[in-house]
Write an enzyme that holds these catalytic residues in place. Structure first.
Site, mmCIF file in Angstrom:
data_model
loop_
_atom_site.group_PDB
_atom_site.id
_atom_site.type_symbol
_atom_site.label_atom_id
_atom_site.label_comp_id
_atom_site.label_asym_id
_atom_site.label_seq_id
_atom_site.Cartn_x
_atom_site.Cartn_y
_atom_site.Cartn_z
ATOM 1 N N HIS A 179 -2.947 4.090 -48.781
ATOM 2 C CA HIS A 179 -2.598 2.824 -48.136
ATOM 3 C C HIS A 179 -3.210 1.633 -48.896
ATOM 4 C CE1 HIS A 179 -3.356 -0.143 -44.631
ATOM 5 N NE2 HIS A 179 -2.118 -0.304 -45.061
HETATM 6 CA CA CA Z 1 0.736 2.970 -50.940
#
Ligand code: CA
Ligand code: VJV
Ligand code: ZN
Length: 389
Positions: A179
């Protein structure tokens, strides 16, 4: 074959510095700046440097780094020495652990990869380049005053800040398997940057533990950043077909609703099959299809690297993606040229090994159902109804 010429009608710049590649995070640390040497040799053995404006990047200045980072943190980063076991500052800045070790030349390493992204962004802002590439950048976890996940200085945030001086809105897209939390957090409260990250999500079982589908921006509707964070959480084993479908559908919707004036694409290569840390089954062609789609939107485009822990596959992906940027991917012989330095590191002499060749004895079942993929798309479609420029 391999007739490489400058692309017609637009300019691609390549920003790098061989000094970056010489740094070492320590024995058996997964992040190996040397993978940049491998990528560069493959790109050059195809002759692609002749089709780009090439720049040996400079180090970013202290003032430039302070556009995002605090002076205290930068001072510490500059003077950091291998830490004592219970050094408080180490805990404060998350420096010196096994993920973010303090190594020889650390500050120089950080200022160089950041300098390359800043230069690349400035060329786009000035209209000197249409596509600018820095494979040594893309270090998306670094925070204002904290190192995180192999990242110390957030070159992406610094580059986007440069682009915002010229362009009203920037779309940030992150295909690293992790992320893109640092970039998301930096632009959490503005409607001038829309961040989109596709990643493996498994709560606290996979780093950094954030990026679920319902993380869409500040909860307060009055905050301009509301709805401007898009997250695509995936399970292990996603394949090219599903990945490309998700990418084109979601990036297409972001473009329609947000109407960006420039795009930054973080091309983390740990989303590739066979990565030492990643768990996806994306192949070099699927990864490259994301670059090709962004290029097809015809906006100023900054390409940065990121993760990627199986160096031979990192080199393949960023070579293929460079060829897409200069529009010679169709002219390239997929057989790796004989004169390529370190040729034996590639195991198979092709840019596009099969899944069977990549995943020797380690197949990853695809845990992403069609139902889940559709659910993600419809949830993001609802979210983007609230974004309108
Ligand atoms: Ca990513
Ligand atoms: O999962 C974590 C954090 C821990 C604490 C530290 N130990 C070593 C691992 C678990 C909770 N960190 C992740 C960080 C991933 C960063 C990804 C960066 C990027 O690709 O998104 C952008 C460039 C993690 N996963 C795997 C490791 N750390 C890891 C670190 C090592 C290691 C093996 C695995 C550090 C040193 C050595 N081996 C020798
Ligand atoms: Zn990663």
């Amino acid at each position: 074959k391999n007739k490489i010429v400058r692309p017609k009608g637009y300019t691609v710049s390549w920003h790098s510095n061989p000094a970056i590649e010489k740094h070492h995070f320590g024995n058996s640390h997964p992040m190996k700046p040397w993978r940049l040497t491998l990528a560069k040799s493959l790109i050059m053995s195809y002759g692609m440097h002749a089709a780009m404006d090439t720049f040996i990047s400079r180090t970013a200045t202290k003032e430039e780094l302070e556009d995002f980072h605090t002076e205290d943190y930068l001072d510490y980063l500059k003077t950091a020495k291998v830490a004592l076991p219970d050094d408080e500052t180490v805990k404060d800045y998350n420096l010196g652990g096994s993920d973010c070790p303090i190594f020889d030349g650390l500050f120089n390493y950080c200022s160089m990869y950041a300098g390359a992204s800043i230069d690349a962004a400035r060329r786009l802002a000035n209209g000197d380049s249409d596509i600018a590439i820095n494979w040594s950048g893309g270090l998306h976890h670094a925070k204002k005053a904290e190192a995180s996940g192999f990242c110390y200085v957030n070159d992406i945030v610094l580059a986007i800040l440069q682009l915002l001086r010229r362009f009203p809105r920037v779309l940030y897209i992150d295909i690293d398997v992790h992320h893109g939390d640092g970039v998301e957090e930096a632009f959490w409260s503005t409607d001038r940057v829309l961040t989109l990250s596709i990643h493996k999500y498994d709560g606290m079982n996979f780093f950094p533990g954030t990026g679920d589908l319902d993380r869409t921006g500040p909860d307060d509707e009055a905050n301009p950043g509301a709805h401007h964070a898009v997250n695509v959480p995936l399970y292990d084993g996603i394949d090219d077909t599903q990945y490309i479908y998700l990418f084109k559908t979601i990036v297409g919707m972001c473009k329609d609703h947000f109407r960006p004036s420039a795009i930054v694409l973080q091309c983390g290569a740990d989303s590739l099959a066979g990565d030492r840390l990643g768990r996806f089954n994306v192949q070099v062609k699927g990864h490259g299809a994301c670059v090709a789609y962004c290029k097809s939107l015809g906006l100023p485009l900054l390409l940065v690297g990121g993760g990627g822990y199986t160096p031979r596959n990192v080199a393949r992906a960023w070579t293929h993606e460079t060829s897409i940027a200069i529009d010679c991917d169709k002219d390239l012989d997929p057989v790796i040229p004989d004169h390529t330095p370190y040729k034996s590191f590639f195991h198979y002499d092709t840019l596009f090994p099969t899944l069977e060749e990549i995943l020797v004895g380690d197949p990853r079942p695809n845990k992403n159902s069609k139902k889940r993929v559709d659910e993600i798309v419809s949830s993001i479609r609802e979210q983007l109804r609230m974004v309108n420029f």
